[in-house]
Design a protein around this motif. Structure first.
Motif, PDB file in Angstrom:
ATOM      1  N   LYS A 238       1.003  -0.981   0.213  1.00 42.65           N
ATOM      2  CA  LYS A 238      -0.189   0.142   0.014  1.00 42.65           C
ATOM      3  C   LYS A 238       0.850   1.419   0.076  1.00 42.65           C
ATOM      4  CE  LYS A 238      -3.521   2.126   2.408  1.00 42.65           C
ATOM      5  NZ  LYS A 238      -3.514   3.632   1.955  1.00 42.65           N
ATOM      6  N   THR A 239       0.490   2.205  -1.054  1.00 44.98           N
ATOM      7  CA  THR A 239       1.123   3.301  -1.312  1.00 44.98           C
ATOM      8  C   THR A 239       0.160   4.843  -0.641  1.00 44.98           C
ATOM      9  OG1 THR A 239       1.091   3.678  -3.388  1.00 44.98           O
ATOM     10  CG2 THR A 239       2.160   2.752  -2.934  1.00 44.98           C
ATOM     11  N   SER A 240       0.727   5.789  -0.452  1.00 41.40           N
ATOM     12  CA  SER A 240      -0.303   6.563  -0.380  1.00 41.40           C
ATOM     13  C   SER A 240      -1.219   7.367  -1.680  1.00 41.40           C
ATOM     14  CB  SER A 240       1.133   8.337  -0.030  1.00 41.40           C
ATOM     15  OG  SER A 240       1.317   8.584  -0.886  1.00 41.40           O
ATOM     16  N   GLY A 241      -0.757   6.623  -3.025  1.00 35.34           N
ATOM     17  CA  GLY A 241      -1.632   6.840  -4.125  1.00 35.34           C
ATOM     18  C   GLY A 241      -2.667   6.114  -4.599  1.00 35.34           C
ATOM     19  N   VAL A 242      -2.816   5.563  -3.245  1.00 34.47           N
ATOM     20  CA  VAL A 242      -3.900   4.279  -3.739  1.00 34.47           C
ATOM     21  C   VAL A 242      -4.835   4.399  -2.080  1.00 34.47           C
ATOM     22  CG1 VAL A 242      -3.268   3.082  -5.393  1.00 34.47           C
ATOM     23  CG2 VAL A 242      -2.541   2.276  -2.996  1.00 34.47           C
ATOM     24  N   LYS A 243      -6.192   3.462  -2.458  1.00 36.23           N
ATOM     25  CA  LYS A 243      -7.133   3.709  -0.915  1.00 36.23           C
ATOM     26  C   LYS A 243      -7.447   2.075  -1.198  1.00 36.23           C
ATOM     27  CE  LYS A 243     -10.863   5.416  -1.270  1.00 36.23           C
ATOM     28  NZ  LYS A 243     -11.700   6.178  -1.463  1.00 36.23           N
TER      29      LYS A 243
END
Length: 327
Positions: A238-243
């Motif tokens: 998980k990264t800040s670009g996805v939910k």
């Protein structure tokens, strides 16, 4: 015996072994204080090869770094191209450890047993909430597995009445309603591909339009760069670009987020165990280097690495069960 033990480790059953006092906080997951501290021993040296899961690739690398700090004379080679590469690597003797994000299939176990005369040993080393990711700007918060199936699968064995091809059909309004859904997934060598097919697609078939990616990070990056994208991979990517959206087991049912608490309680539908497979002769100890590496992985220090990499640590009781398998 082995299959019974593995079956008892299903994530759904983990609710019974949640340790007292552990708080599942989204921002800060703490390892079980009852986990054993790793104790260094003498005489550990040599080469150790690991071939298998892409999901476990970063974890294996971090574990290897920690282990090498204790044992500088150990050389560990890691290759992570997919869980399906682990069984043949173990059978052919080119790897001593086979990381897998799913359990071995019956055919894989049979091929192993034909070579060695005994079954492979699966050591559970971490928990994962296999996440369904959308772009960070996508307003969708939750889907049922039936909806996920209707998005990813052409067979719709989850019971959806029709295909879902636009975000409007998934419940979004306004500018999102007519937007076609872009679907990203893994290739067939991946254990995550197989697990998602079994659990989220109800053993159905993927749509031909799924854009297959070579690794978990590629799936997440693709969804990050595609506003209309949806994909799946382990929570550790998980990264800040996805939910990572909440999932409901049934249409109209309560949706649960992929948190540690929900995985331990068996509420999140795609919670799973991650494994390291080894060739262990019955009633015989593992080779010293493999044995110590697994003990390190299952120690407090090893499980702190699990948290560092974004995955979910084992409760001490489950870690103890894995250590028993090694005896």
């Amino acid at each position: 015996m082995q299959s019974n033990v593995i079956r008892s480790l299903s994530v759904v059953a983990l609710a019974a072994v949640v340790f007292a006092g552990t708080q599942a906080l989204a921002a800060q997951i703490e390892v079980d204080p009852k986990l054993e501290t790793y104790k260094k021993v003498e005489g550990v040296a040599g080469n150790l090869n690991s071939i298998g899961s892409d999901t476990l690739n970063n974890l294996m690398t971090l574990w290897a770094e920690g282990f090498r700090k204790k044992y500088p004379n150990v050389n560990i080679q890691i290759e992570g191209k997919g869980s399906s590469t682990a069984p043949p690597a173990l059978i052919e003797g080119v790897a001593q450890i086979g990381p897998m994000s799913r359990q071995m299939k019956k055919t894989e176990q049979e091929a192993f047993e034909k070579k060695f005369g005994y079954k492979p040993t699966a050591i559970g080393v971490a928990l994962d909430s296999l996440a369904v990711y959308v772009n960070k700007d996508n307003p969708v918060e939750a889907l049922s597995l039936s909806q996920v199936d209707a998005i990813f699968s052409k067979t719709r064995k989850g019971g959806a009445a029709g295909d879902i091809v636009t975000w409007g059909q998934a419940g979004l309004e306004g500018n999102w309603a007519g937007m076609p859904i872009s679907i990203y997934g893994r290739n067939s060598a991946s254990g995550t591909y197989g697990y998602f097919k079994k659990k989220a697609l109800f053993k159905g078939d993927y749509k031909d339009i799924v854009k297959e990616q070579p690794g978990s990070a590629s799936v997440v990056l693709s969804v990050t760069e595609d506003k209309a994208g949806i994909g799946y991979s382990g929570i550790g990517y998980k990264t800040s670009g996805v939910k990572a959206i909440a999932l409901a087991q049934k249409e109209g049912g309560k949706a649960y987020e992929p948190t540690y608490e929900n995985v331990l309680a068996g509420k999140y539908p795609l919670g799973r165990m991650l494994y390291l497979y080894v060739a262990k002769q019955p009633n015989q100890p593992l080779p010293k280097m493999i044995d110590e590496f697994l003990k390190f992985v299952l120690s407090k220090e090893g499980q702190e690495v699990v948290v560092k990499d974004g995955y979910l640590p084992l409760p001490a009781k489950v870690a103890d069960q894995q250590l028993e398998l090694m005896k």
